[in-house]
Scaffold this active site. Structure first.
Site, short mmCIF file in Angstrom:
data_model
loop_
_atom_site.label_atom_id
_atom_site.label_comp_id
_atom_site.label_asym_id
_atom_site.label_seq_id
_atom_site.Cartn_x
_atom_site.Cartn_y
_atom_site.Cartn_z
N PHE A 91 89.81 -60.51 -23.80
CA PHE A 91 88.80 -60.36 -24.84
C PHE A 91 87.63 -59.48 -24.43
O PHE A 91 86.60 -59.47 -25.10
CB PHE A 91 88.28 -61.75 -25.23
CG PHE A 91 89.38 -62.66 -25.69
CD1 PHE A 91 89.87 -62.56 -26.98
CD2 PHE A 91 89.97 -63.57 -24.82
CE1 PHE A 91 90.91 -63.37 -27.41
CE2 PHE A 91 91.00 -64.39 -25.24
CZ PHE A 91 91.49 -64.29 -26.54
N GLY A 116 85.97 -68.69 -16.85
CA GLY A 116 86.76 -68.18 -17.97
C GLY A 116 87.51 -66.93 -17.58
O GLY A 116 87.05 -65.81 -17.79
N SER A 160 88.92 -59.84 -17.13
CA SER A 160 87.62 -59.72 -16.44
C SER A 160 87.81 -59.84 -14.93
O SER A 160 87.07 -59.21 -14.15
CB SER A 160 86.64 -60.78 -16.94
OG SER A 160 87.23 -62.06 -16.94
N ASP A 212 88.80 -71.56 -14.13
CA ASP A 212 89.35 -71.75 -15.48
C ASP A 212 90.33 -72.91 -15.42
O ASP A 212 91.18 -72.95 -14.52
CB ASP A 212 90.07 -70.46 -15.94
CG ASP A 212 90.32 -70.43 -17.44
OD1 ASP A 212 90.74 -71.45 -18.01
OD2 ASP A 212 90.12 -69.37 -18.05
N SER A 232 84.85 -76.12 -15.55
CA SER A 232 83.63 -75.55 -14.97
C SER A 232 82.78 -76.66 -14.33
O SER A 232 82.29 -76.52 -13.20
CB SER A 232 82.87 -74.85 -16.10
OG SER A 232 81.66 -74.35 -15.70
N HIS A 276 83.00 -71.70 -25.92
CA HIS A 276 81.88 -71.19 -26.72
C HIS A 276 81.24 -72.26 -27.60
O HIS A 276 80.44 -71.93 -28.49
CB HIS A 276 82.34 -70.00 -27.56
CG HIS A 276 82.45 -68.72 -26.76
ND1 HIS A 276 82.44 -68.70 -25.39
CD2 HIS A 276 82.57 -67.42 -27.14
CE1 HIS A 276 82.55 -67.46 -24.96
NE2 HIS A 276 82.63 -66.66 -26.00
N HIS A 319 78.96 -63.38 -21.59
CA HIS A 319 79.71 -62.62 -22.60
C HIS A 319 79.50 -63.22 -23.99
O HIS A 319 79.22 -64.39 -24.13
CB HIS A 319 81.21 -62.64 -22.25
CG HIS A 319 82.01 -61.65 -23.04
ND1 HIS A 319 83.25 -61.92 -23.55
CD2 HIS A 319 81.72 -60.38 -23.42
CE1 HIS A 319 83.72 -60.86 -24.18
NE2 HIS A 319 82.80 -59.91 -24.13
N ASP A 320 79.63 -62.36 -25.00
CA ASP A 320 79.54 -62.75 -26.41
C ASP A 320 78.13 -63.19 -26.81
O ASP A 320 77.95 -64.18 -27.53
CB ASP A 320 80.56 -63.85 -26.74
CG ASP A 320 82.00 -63.33 -26.72
OD1 ASP A 320 82.19 -62.14 -27.03
OD2 ASP A 320 82.91 -64.10 -26.38
C1 LIG Z 1 87.41 -66.09 -23.82
S1 LIG Z 1 88.51 -66.68 -22.61
C2 LIG Z 1 88.05 -65.73 -21.18
C3 LIG Z 1 88.40 -64.28 -21.33
C4 LIG Z 1 88.41 -63.48 -20.05
N1 LIG Z 1 87.14 -63.49 -19.36
C5 LIG Z 1 88.86 -62.06 -20.31
O1 LIG Z 1 88.24 -61.12 -19.76
O2 LIG Z 1 89.82 -61.88 -21.05
C6 LIG Z 1 87.82 -68.25 -22.22
C7 LIG Z 1 88.53 -68.99 -21.11
O3 LIG Z 1 87.67 -70.06 -20.72
C8 LIG Z 1 88.45 -71.16 -20.37
N2 LIG Z 1 87.60 -72.35 -20.52
C9 LIG Z 1 87.07 -72.86 -21.67
N3 LIG Z 1 86.32 -73.93 -21.41
C10 LIG Z 1 86.36 -74.11 -20.07
C11 LIG Z 1 85.77 -75.06 -19.19
N4 LIG Z 1 84.98 -76.03 -19.65
N5 LIG Z 1 86.03 -74.96 -17.88
C12 LIG Z 1 86.84 -73.97 -17.40
N6 LIG Z 1 87.41 -73.03 -18.19
C13 LIG Z 1 87.18 -73.10 -19.51
C14 LIG Z 1 89.63 -71.13 -21.28
O4 LIG Z 1 90.73 -71.82 -20.71
C15 LIG Z 1 89.86 -69.63 -21.46
O5 LIG Z 1 90.87 -69.16 -20.61
#
Ligand SMILES: C[S@@+](CC[C@H](N)C(=O)[O-])C[C@H]1O[C@@H](n2cnc3c(N)ncnc32)[C@H](O)[C@@H]1O
Length: 214
Positions: free
Chosen positions: A24, A50, A56, A75, A128, A148, A173-174
């Site tokens: 993303f 993430g 990323s 993640d 996290s 998010h 991000h975002d």
């Molecule tokens: C938007 S994606 C990350 C995109 C990535 N940075 C990229 O460059 O494509 C969000 C990621 O955050 C992870 N995620 C969401 N909540 C989380 C949490 N509380 N702890 C760890 N990972 C989390 C999800 O599993 C997902 O893979």
């Protein structure tokens, strides 16, 4: 090695075609992330929340490799709210039917292997909050791109912002100043960081909020 042209920043060389990695991150945001990471990794290790399929992580990991430093990639690989079945960004290729759960970790590992970053990136397959529970290593750059929801964004901010070393960067991000462009939680924690008096904001690069620890 594939050079990526960028008008606003000096050139960058990534080990694989970044467009072949699901994810993303916009290319201009990725380039900015990379250039900040190259400078930061001279001071200390980098951590991202993430990683998803590793887009990323390739930008950050390549910067760390250049400086002989490392990237912690946190993640749980179970996807955010929007990745779950029936949601807007669900990807059936990342669904593990055996457990009826999302699992982006196989793709993430494949990306690291293809990019030759397995000796640079430390995957932490955990939430996290869990990863942060006993954390004590100062970090030169923290990149937040996890869940998010307001709760997830606040947890990420509270878990990791305090570990950014003086002169280091917190990158979110975002971040969308105009609510019409996207959800509020990343913008809210970007504002919180500034209100804390601990960070100064650098200009946004698209939706990348970059804050320097004072
Ligand atoms: C938007 S994606 C990350 C995109 C990535 N940075 C990229 O460059 O494509 C969000 C990621 O955050 C992870 N995620 C969401 N909540 C989380 C949490 N509380 N702890 C760890 N990972 C989390 C999800 O599993 C997902 O893979």
């Amino acid at each position: 090695m594939l050079p990526i042209a960028n008008n606003s920043l000096s050139s960058m060389t990534l080990p694989i075609d970044i467009n072949g990695v699901k994810g993303f991150l916009d290319e201009q945001e990725g380039a900015a992330l990379y250039h900040h990471a190259v400078a930061a990794a001279k001071m200390g290790p980098i951590l991202e929340v993430g990683s998803y399929c590793g887009k990323s992580s390739v930008y950050l990991g390549t910067a760390c490799k250049l400086q002989q430093n490392i990237l912690f990639a946190v993640d749980h690989h179970r996807g955010s709210e929007e990745h779950q079945v029936g949601e807007e960004y669900h990807d059936p290729d990342l669904f593990d039917a055996r457990f009826s759960k999302m699992d982006s970790f196989p793709q993430f590992r494949e990306t690291l292997a293809r990019a030759n970053l397995e000796d640079v990136v430390v995957p932490i397959v955990a939430s996290s909050a869990l990863a942060a529970r006993h954390w004590s290593t100062p970090l030169a750059l923290v990149f937040i791109d996890g869940g998010h929801s307001m709760e997830a964004a606040l947890t990420d901010y509270r878990s990791w912002a305090g570990h950014v070393m003086r002169g280091g960067l917190l990158v979110i991000h975002d971040v969308f100043p105009n609510p019409a462009d996207g959800g509020r939680p990343p913008h809210e924690i970007w504002k919180l960081a500034q209100q804390s008096g601990l960070f100064e904001a650098l200009p946004l690069v698209k939706s990348l909020g970059i804050l320097r620890r004072l």
